[in-house]
Write a protein that holds these residues in place. Structure first.
Motif, PDB file in Angstrom:
ATOM      1  N   GLU A 109       0.825  -1.206   0.000  1.00 48.73           N
ATOM      2  CA  GLU A 109       0.000   0.000   0.000  1.00 48.73           C
ATOM      3  C   GLU A 109       0.860   1.256   0.000  1.00 48.73           C
ATOM      4  N   ASP A 110       1.912   1.274   0.806  1.00 52.37           N
ATOM      5  CA  ASP A 110       2.789   2.450   0.869  1.00 52.37           C
ATOM      6  C   ASP A 110       3.677   2.574  -0.361  1.00 52.37           C
TER       7      ASP A 110
ATOM      8  N   HIS B 225      -3.206   6.598  -7.046  1.00 48.81           N
ATOM      9  CA  HIS B 225      -4.453   6.106  -7.631  1.00 48.81           C
ATOM     10  C   HIS B 225      -4.671   4.625  -7.329  1.00 48.81           C
ATOM     11  N   ILE B 226      -3.577   3.871  -7.213  1.00 55.00           N
ATOM     12  CA  ILE B 226      -3.697   2.459  -6.863  1.00 55.00           C
ATOM     13  C   ILE B 226      -4.030   2.308  -5.379  1.00 55.00           C
TER      14      ILE B 226
ATOM     15  N   MET C 264      -7.081   0.339  -3.706  1.00 55.30           N
ATOM     16  CA  MET C 264      -6.857  -0.657  -2.661  1.00 55.30           C
ATOM     17  C   MET C 264      -7.735  -0.365  -1.446  1.00 55.30           C
ATOM     18  N   ALA C 265      -7.831   0.917  -1.087  1.00 59.29           N
ATOM     19  CA  ALA C 265      -8.646   1.292   0.069  1.00 59.29           C
ATOM     20  C   ALA C 265     -10.120   0.987  -0.177  1.00 59.29           C
ATOM     21  N   GLN C 266     -10.579   1.202  -1.423  1.00 63.26           N
ATOM     22  CA  GLN C 266     -11.976   0.948  -1.756  1.00 63.26           C
ATOM     23  C   GLN C 266     -12.319  -0.535  -1.692  1.00 63.26           C
ATOM     24  N   ASN C 267     -11.325  -1.379  -1.973  1.00 63.99           N
ATOM     25  CA  ASN C 267     -11.579  -2.817  -2.038  1.00 63.99           C
ATOM     26  C   ASN C 267     -10.961  -3.595  -0.883  1.00 63.99           C
TER      27      ASN C 267
END
Length: 224
Positions: free
Chosen positions: A166-167, A172-173, A177-180
């Motif tokens: 994540e970091d 945009h990725i 990732m946060a949405q899913n």
């Protein structure tokens, strides 16, 4: 007793050693997260009393029980507010990585001790029971910490590997990732608790642990 033995991943007589190793491994892992975050400027874990080697504040009952049954588990996650870091992405990666690396370090220390005891004859005068107990403890210290090192690097939430990815990812990725993320947690639970899935996902990863232990052992044997 036989029924309980069949339910547990490890022999019943090994449970005292397993529990000691787990307490040590989980405590050091979570302390490493909390301490590094605090040193980088985030007081969140410090304010919650997590910058400590007291195992009571770190252990998770379900995660500890699961490792006795399935061979892997977890402790209470350390809360981290990356907004308090001067360099949130870089420091976030370091804070996430030090947990698994602390387990690898414990495994390495266990291997060093194992080589010392095996090659120096320091235990020659000890009773057979003492030698067996030390041998078993060190083996489990090595094996379980390597398992935790690999397990925590799996790139699925809520594990450290996911936070590292994540970091590292572009903005945009990270947003996707946060949405899913909730679906990632669902996938994680499936591969942990559904044996057919764990056999083709997690278990092959754990087989790498033997290769890692062998490589570290060969390196240590150069010096001891």
């Amino acid at each position: 007793m036989e029924g309980l033995n069949s339910f547990l991943r490890y022999p019943l007589e090994e449970l005292p050693f397993i529990l000691i190793v787990l307490v040590l491994a989980f405590t050091v892992h979570e302390f490493a997260h909390a301490y590094s975050a605090y040193k980088f400027g985030d007081p969140t874990a410090k304010n919650l009393g997590r910058v400590t080697l007291n195992p009571r504040v770190h252990l998770d009952v379900l995660g500890t029980i699961l490792i006795l049954i399935a061979g892997f588990g977890w402790a209470k996650p350390v809360p981290v507010n990356r907004g308090n870091f001067k360099n949130p992405r870089l420091m976030g990666i370091i804070v996430s990585a030090v947990g698994p690396l602390s387990n690898l370090l414990l495994a390495f220390i266990g291997l060093v001790l194992y080589h010392i005891f095996s090659s120096t004859g320091v235990l020659d005068g000890a009773s057979a029971g003492v030698v067996k107990a030390i041998d078993l403890f060190l083996r489990r210290l090595i094996e379980l910490n390597v398992v935790l090192f690999i397990f925590n690097l799996i790139p699925l939430p809520p594990l450290d590997g996911y936070r590292i990815i994540e970091d590292l990812a572009p903005l945009h990725i990270r947003m996707k990732m946060a949405q899913n993320e909730q679906w990632g947690i669902f996938v994680f639970l499936l591969i942990v608790f559904i044996p057919p899935l764990s056999r083709v996902t997690i278990q092959p990863l754990f087989q790498l642990g033997g290769d890692l232990i062998y490589a570290m052992s060969r390196f240590i044997s150069i010096f001891i």
